[in-house]
Design a protein around this motif. Structure first.
Motif, PDB file in Angstrom:
ATOM      1  N   ALA A  83      59.457 -85.837 110.890  1.00 48.81           N
ATOM      2  CA  ALA A  83      58.697 -84.985 110.034  1.00 48.81           C
ATOM      3  C   ALA A  83      58.102 -84.197 109.732  1.00 48.81           C
ATOM      4  CB  ALA A  83      59.448 -85.243 108.558  1.00 48.81           C
ATOM      5  N   SER A  84      57.271 -84.689 110.935  1.00 52.51           N
ATOM      6  CA  SER A  84      56.040 -84.251 111.180  1.00 52.51           C
ATOM      7  C   SER A  84      56.303 -82.595 111.926  1.00 52.51           C
ATOM      8  CB  SER A  84      55.872 -84.603 112.901  1.00 52.51           C
ATOM      9  OG  SER A  84      54.982 -85.666 112.046  1.00 52.51           O
ATOM     10  N   TYR A  85      57.317 -82.805 112.917  1.00 50.89           N
ATOM     11  CA  TYR A  85      58.107 -81.310 112.995  1.00 50.89           C
ATOM     12  C   TYR A  85      57.829 -80.105 112.273  1.00 50.89           C
ATOM     13  CZ  TYR A  85      58.457 -83.522 117.436  1.00 50.89           C
ATOM     14  OH  TYR A  85      57.896 -83.761 118.901  1.00 50.89           O
ATOM     15  N   THR A  86      58.166 -80.384 111.559  1.00 47.83           N
ATOM     16  CA  THR A  86      58.553 -79.155 109.861  1.00 47.83           C
ATOM     17  C   THR A  86      57.669 -78.846 109.224  1.00 47.83           C
ATOM     18  OG1 THR A  86      60.192 -81.344 108.718  1.00 47.83           O
ATOM     19  CG2 THR A  86      61.078 -80.361 109.251  1.00 47.83           C
ATOM     20  N   ILE A  87      56.621 -79.828 109.434  1.00 51.31           N
ATOM     21  CA  ILE A  87      54.877 -80.247 108.425  1.00 51.31           C
ATOM     22  C   ILE A  87      54.654 -79.139 109.717  1.00 51.31           C
ATOM     23  CG2 ILE A  87      53.731 -81.223 108.111  1.00 51.31           C
ATOM     24  CD1 ILE A  87      54.878 -83.903 106.927  1.00 51.31           C
ATOM     25  N   ASN A  88      54.422 -79.140 110.904  1.00 50.93           N
ATOM     26  CA  ASN A  88      53.912 -78.188 111.721  1.00 50.93           C
ATOM     27  C   ASN A  88      54.172 -76.979 111.409  1.00 50.93           C
ATOM     28  OD1 ASN A  88      52.845 -80.753 112.968  1.00 50.93           O
ATOM     29  ND2 ASN A  88      54.000 -80.790 114.469  1.00 50.93           N
ATOM     30  N   THR A  89      55.334 -76.562 111.563  1.00 49.70           N
ATOM     31  CA  THR A  89      56.017 -74.814 110.734  1.00 49.70           C
ATOM     32  C   THR A  89      55.059 -74.974 109.871  1.00 49.70           C
ATOM     33  OG1 THR A  89      58.159 -75.146 112.103  1.00 49.70           O
ATOM     34  CG2 THR A  89      58.170 -73.671 110.839  1.00 49.70           C
ATOM     35  N   PHE A 102      65.580 -74.953 117.932  1.00 49.37           N
ATOM     36  CA  PHE A 102      66.318 -76.434 119.501  1.00 49.37           C
ATOM     37  C   PHE A 102      67.528 -76.053 118.097  1.00 49.37           C
ATOM     38  CE2 PHE A 102      61.864 -77.129 118.922  1.00 49.37           C
ATOM     39  CZ  PHE A 102      61.667 -78.028 120.119  1.00 49.37           C
ATOM     40  N   ALA A 103      68.534 -77.112 118.943  1.00 47.74           N
ATOM     41  CA  ALA A 103      69.600 -77.512 118.846  1.00 47.74           C
ATOM     42  C   ALA A 103      70.055 -78.732 117.482  1.00 47.74           C
ATOM     43  CB  ALA A 103      71.003 -77.479 120.060  1.00 47.74           C
ATOM     44  N   PRO A 104      70.131 -78.575 116.987  1.00 47.77           N
ATOM     45  CA  PRO A 104      70.152 -79.739 115.756  1.00 47.77           C
ATOM     46  C   PRO A 104      71.424 -81.057 116.375  1.00 47.77           C
ATOM     47  CG  PRO A 104      69.689 -78.139 114.187  1.00 47.77           C
ATOM     48  CD  PRO A 104      70.569 -77.400 115.470  1.00 47.77           C
ATOM     49  N   VAL A 235      59.496 -87.284  99.295  1.00 45.38           N
ATOM     50  CA  VAL A 235      58.962 -87.004 100.251  1.00 45.38           C
ATOM     51  C   VAL A 235      59.563 -88.370 101.270  1.00 45.38           C
ATOM     52  CG1 VAL A 235      57.170 -86.896 102.029  1.00 45.38           C
ATOM     53  CG2 VAL A 235      57.235 -86.130  99.486  1.00 45.38           C
ATOM     54  N   ILE A 236      60.307 -88.096 102.646  1.00 46.66           N
ATOM     55  CA  ILE A 236      61.070 -88.861 103.217  1.00 46.66           C
ATOM     56  C   ILE A 236      60.750 -88.602 104.421  1.00 46.66           C
ATOM     57  CG2 ILE A 236      63.097 -89.557 103.977  1.00 46.66           C
ATOM     58  CD1 ILE A 236      62.791 -89.961 101.026  1.00 46.66           C
ATOM     59  N   GLY A 237      60.064 -89.283 105.525  1.00 40.82           N
ATOM     60  CA  GLY A 237      59.804 -89.984 106.261  1.00 40.82           C
ATOM     61  C   GLY A 237      61.450 -89.834 107.563  1.00 40.82           C
ATOM     62  N   TRP A 238      61.776 -89.305 108.520  1.00 37.30           N
ATOM     63  CA  TRP A 238      62.889 -88.832 109.242  1.00 37.30           C
ATOM     64  C   TRP A 238      63.521 -88.903 110.450  1.00 37.30           C
ATOM     65  CZ3 TRP A 238      63.244 -84.615 111.692  1.00 37.30           C
ATOM     66  CH2 TRP A 238      62.941 -83.556 111.314  1.00 37.30           C
ATOM     67  N   ASN A 239      64.272 -89.340 111.382  1.00 36.86           N
ATOM     68  CA  ASN A 239      64.448 -89.069 112.980  1.00 36.86           C
ATOM     69  C   ASN A 239      65.373 -88.813 113.331  1.00 36.86           C
ATOM     70  OD1 ASN A 239      61.547 -92.109 113.135  1.00 36.86           O
ATOM     71  ND2 ASN A 239      61.146 -90.467 114.237  1.00 36.86           N
ATOM     72  N   GLY A 240      65.323 -87.684 114.159  1.00 39.25           N
ATOM     73  CA  GLY A 240      66.691 -87.152 114.580  1.00 39.25           C
ATOM     74  C   GLY A 240      66.209 -86.950 116.144  1.00 39.25           C
ATOM     75  N   PHE A 241      67.956 -86.438 116.164  1.00 35.04           N
ATOM     76  CA  PHE A 241      67.947 -85.374 117.687  1.00 35.04           C
ATOM     77  C   PHE A 241      67.830 -84.143 117.732  1.00 35.04           C
ATOM     78  CE2 PHE A 241      68.310 -90.440 118.356  1.00 35.04           C
ATOM     79  CZ  PHE A 241      67.952 -90.544 120.061  1.00 35.04           C
ATOM     80  N   ARG A 290      70.867 -77.799 108.069  1.00 38.73           N
ATOM     81  CA  ARG A 290      70.598 -77.618 106.522  1.00 38.73           C
ATOM     82  C   ARG A 290      69.584 -78.171 106.531  1.00 38.73           C
ATOM     83  NH1 ARG A 290      77.019 -77.064 106.427  1.00 38.73           N
ATOM     84  NH2 ARG A 290      76.910 -78.644 106.668  1.00 38.73           N
ATOM     85  N   PHE A 291      69.084 -80.006 106.650  1.00 39.25           N
ATOM     86  CA  PHE A 291      68.640 -81.241 106.688  1.00 39.25           C
ATOM     87  C   PHE A 291      66.868 -80.645 107.053  1.00 39.25           C
ATOM     88  CE2 PHE A 291      65.803 -84.339 107.516  1.00 39.25           C
ATOM     89  CZ  PHE A 291      66.009 -85.364 106.007  1.00 39.25           C
ATOM     90  N   ILE A 292      67.097 -79.074 108.084  1.00 39.10           N
ATOM     91  CA  ILE A 292      66.315 -79.356 108.766  1.00 39.10           C
ATOM     92  C   ILE A 292      66.047 -78.381 107.884  1.00 39.10           C
ATOM     93  CG2 ILE A 292      64.689 -78.459 110.677  1.00 39.10           C
ATOM     94  CD1 ILE A 292      66.438 -80.470 112.347  1.00 39.10           C
ATOM     95  N   GLN A 293      66.778 -77.217 108.023  1.00 44.28           N
ATOM     96  CA  GLN A 293      66.439 -75.830 106.552  1.00 44.28           C
ATOM     97  C   GLN A 293      65.617 -76.291 105.456  1.00 44.28           C
ATOM     98  OE1 GLN A 293      69.537 -73.030 105.697  1.00 44.28           O
ATOM     99  NE2 GLN A 293      68.207 -72.125 106.352  1.00 44.28           N
ATOM    100  N   SER A 294      66.081 -77.446 104.797  1.00 41.77           N
ATOM    101  CA  SER A 294      65.942 -77.513 103.431  1.00 41.77           C
ATOM    102  C   SER A 294      64.488 -78.025 103.476  1.00 41.77           C
ATOM    103  CB  SER A 294      66.344 -78.730 102.824  1.00 41.77           C
ATOM    104  OG  SER A 294      66.293 -79.227 101.593  1.00 41.77           O
ATOM    105  N   ASP A 295      64.146 -79.430 104.196  1.00 42.40           N
ATOM    106  CA  ASP A 295      63.146 -79.881 104.598  1.00 42.40           C
ATOM    107  C   ASP A 295      61.985 -79.102 104.834  1.00 42.40           C
ATOM    108  OD1 ASP A 295      61.832 -82.700 104.297  1.00 42.40           O
ATOM    109  OD2 ASP A 295      61.338 -82.552 106.637  1.00 42.40           O
ATOM    110  N   THR A 296      62.012 -77.910 105.951  1.00 46.40           N
ATOM    111  CA  THR A 296      60.748 -76.780 106.134  1.00 46.40           C
ATOM    112  C   THR A 296      60.553 -75.840 105.197  1.00 46.40           C
ATOM    113  OG1 THR A 296      61.790 -77.395 108.142  1.00 46.40           O
ATOM    114  CG2 THR A 296      60.380 -75.360 107.589  1.00 46.40           C
ATOM    115  N   ALA A 297      61.766 -76.061 104.197  1.00 48.41           N
ATOM    116  CA  ALA A 297      61.213 -74.767 103.166  1.00 48.41           C
ATOM    117  C   ALA A 297      60.428 -75.049 102.366  1.00 48.41           C
ATOM    118  CB  ALA A 297      62.752 -74.910 102.702  1.00 48.41           C
ATOM    119  N   LYS A 298      60.465 -76.810 101.656  1.00 48.56           N
ATOM    120  CA  LYS A 298      60.061 -77.411 101.146  1.00 48.56           C
ATOM    121  C   LYS A 298      59.004 -77.862 100.686  1.00 48.56           C
ATOM    122  CE  LYS A 298      60.370 -81.930 101.028  1.00 48.56           C
ATOM    123  NZ  LYS A 298      60.830 -82.833 100.883  1.00 48.56           N
ATOM    124  N   TRP A 299      58.344 -77.766 102.229  1.00 46.79           N
ATOM    125  CA  TRP A 299      56.869 -77.691 102.545  1.00 46.79           C
ATOM    126  C   TRP A 299      55.894 -76.208 103.002  1.00 46.79           C
ATOM    127  CZ3 TRP A 299      56.133 -82.101 101.127  1.00 46.79           C
ATOM    128  CH2 TRP A 299      56.321 -83.507 101.787  1.00 46.79           C
TER     129      TRP A 299
END
Length: 311
Positions: A83-89, A102-104, A235-241, A290-299
Motif C-alpha cells: 500500500a505504500s506505493y499507491t500512497i507514494n503516488t 508496472f505490469a500487475p 484502510v487495508i494494508g496489502w502485498n502483491g507482485f 483494478r485494485f491498484i487503480q482503486s487504492d490509488t484513486a482513494k488516496w
C-alpha cells in the motif's frame, strides 16, 4: 524484522518457487527470479534455486520501485509491492505510478489496521471517541509511523470522515508510535492488526475498531469502523507482485498461475494467517490492476481534499 514478518516473506517467496517447480528447463523461468522488496518484509535468504529476495529499503519504497521499473521486462525481476506505493503516488513522493509504470501480477495478502486508544481515555466505542474529539477540537493526538505511511493516511481519512480535529504526531517507525500510545503521551493510532491484538490482549491499549469494511478474523470480537458508524471507511494494508511494464502477458500469466496455486495451498495459507495476514482470494492480473487503480484513486482524493503535503 519480526518473526511474523519473516514468516510472511518466506511464505510469499515460497509461492514464487512454484513457478520453477512447474516449468521445464527450456521454458520460463530458466534462471533465478529476483524479487525486490521495499518497505515491509525484508529477508536475504534464498529459497530454492530459482528465487532470491533482495531488500531495497529506503525512500518509502521509491528505491525498490525504480530498480524494478528500470529492469528488463523478462520476468526475472519483480517487485513485492504494498500500500505504500499507491500512497507514494498520491502524496507526490515518487515519480512512479504503480498502475501506470508496472505490469500487475497478483494480489497475495491483505491486513487490516486497528484503531487503538490508551485505556485511560474516556472512550470505549467509536461513537464515544468521535464525541470526545468533537468536544475537544485540536486537543487529542494520533500517532503514526511517519508522514505518508498507511497509519498516517488512515488517521487523516478518519478525521475527514468523522469531521473531527485531532493532531498528527509522526514517529520514525511503528513500534515507537505504539509505545507512545501505550505510555499515554499520545491518545490513539491505527496499528497493524497483529501488533494491536498483542497489546489489546495485554490491556495496554483498547481496541475501537478494525479498518476493514467488516469484522476481521484476525481481530476476534472487534467490529469494523465502517460497521460502527463511519460507513465506507476502509484502510487495508496489502502485498502483491508487479513486474516491469514491458513484461509479456504470457510471462505475467505464468506468474499469476503459480501464485494462485500457492494461495490454494493450505500450509501456505496457514503461514500467512499465522503471520497476521489474510490470504487474498483468487485474482487475475486485471483484477489486481483494478485494485491498484482503486487504492490509488482513494488516496489521491484524500490528499486533494485535505491538502496534505509530503513534506
Amino acid at each position: 524484522m519480526t518473526a511474523k514478518g519473516r514468516w510472511f516473506a518466506f511464505a510469499l517467496v515460497a509461492l514464487m518457487v512454484g513457478v520453477a517447480a512447474r516449468s521445464s528447463a527450456q521454458d520460463y523461468p530458466s534462471r533465478f527470479i529476483r524479487v525486490i522488496v521495499g518497505p515491509g518484509p525484508e529477508v536475504t535468504e534464498i529459497l530454492g534455486q530459482q528465487v532470491v529476495v533482495e531488500p531495497r529499503p529506503g525512500a518509502g519504497g521509491t528505491i525498490a520501485a525504480q530498480a524494478v521499473a528500470g529492469a528488463a521486462g523478462d520476468g526475472y525481476t519483480l517487485l513485492l509491492a504494498s500500500a505504500s506505493y499507491t500512497i507514494n503516488t498520491a502524496m507526490g513522493q515518487s515519480p512512479l505510478d504503480l498502475g501506470r509504470d508496472f505490469a500487475p501480477i497478483a494480489l497475495v495478502a491483505t491486513v487490516p489496521f486497528v484503531l487503538v486508544v490508551h485505556p485511560a481515555l474516556a472512550a470505549k466505542s467509536l461513537a464515544e471517541l468521535i464525541a470526545l474529539a468533537k468536544a475537544n477540537p485540536g486537543k487529542l493526538n494520533y500517532a503514526s509511523s511517519g508522514i505518508g505511511t498507511p497509519p498516517h493516511l488512515a488517521g487523516e481519512l478518519f478525521k475527514s470522515m468523522a469531521g473531527i480535529d485531532v493532531v498528527h504526531v509522526p514517529f520514525r517507525e511503528a513500534n515507537a508510535a505504539l509505545n507512545a500510545v501505550v505510555g499515554g503521551s499520545v491518545e490513539m493510532m491505527f496499528s497493524i492488526a497483529s501488533t494491536a491484538v498483542a497489546q489489546m490482549s495485554g490491556g495496554t491499549v483498547r481496541g475501537i475498531g478494525v479498518t476493514s469494511l467488516t469484522a476481521s478474523p484476525l481481530v476476534p470480537g472487534l467490529p469494523s469502523i465502517a460497521q460502527s458508524g463511519l460507513a465506507g471507511f476502509s484502510v487495508i494494508g496489502w502485498n502483491g507482485f508487479v513486474a516491469p511494464k514491458a513484461t509479456s502477458p504470457v510471462v505475467i500469466g505464468k506468474l499469476n498461475a503459480a501464485l494462485q496455486r500457492g494461495l490454494d495451498d493450505p500450509e501456505l495459507r496457514q503461514r500467512l494467517a499465522a503471520a497476521g495476514y489474510e490470504p487474498a482470494a483468487r485474482n487475475s492480473p486485471d483484477d489486481f490492476a483494478r485494485f491498484i487503480q482503486s487504492d490509488t484513486a482513494k488516496w489521491v482524493a484524500l490528499v486533494e481534499k485535505t491538502n496534505m503535503k509530503s513534506h
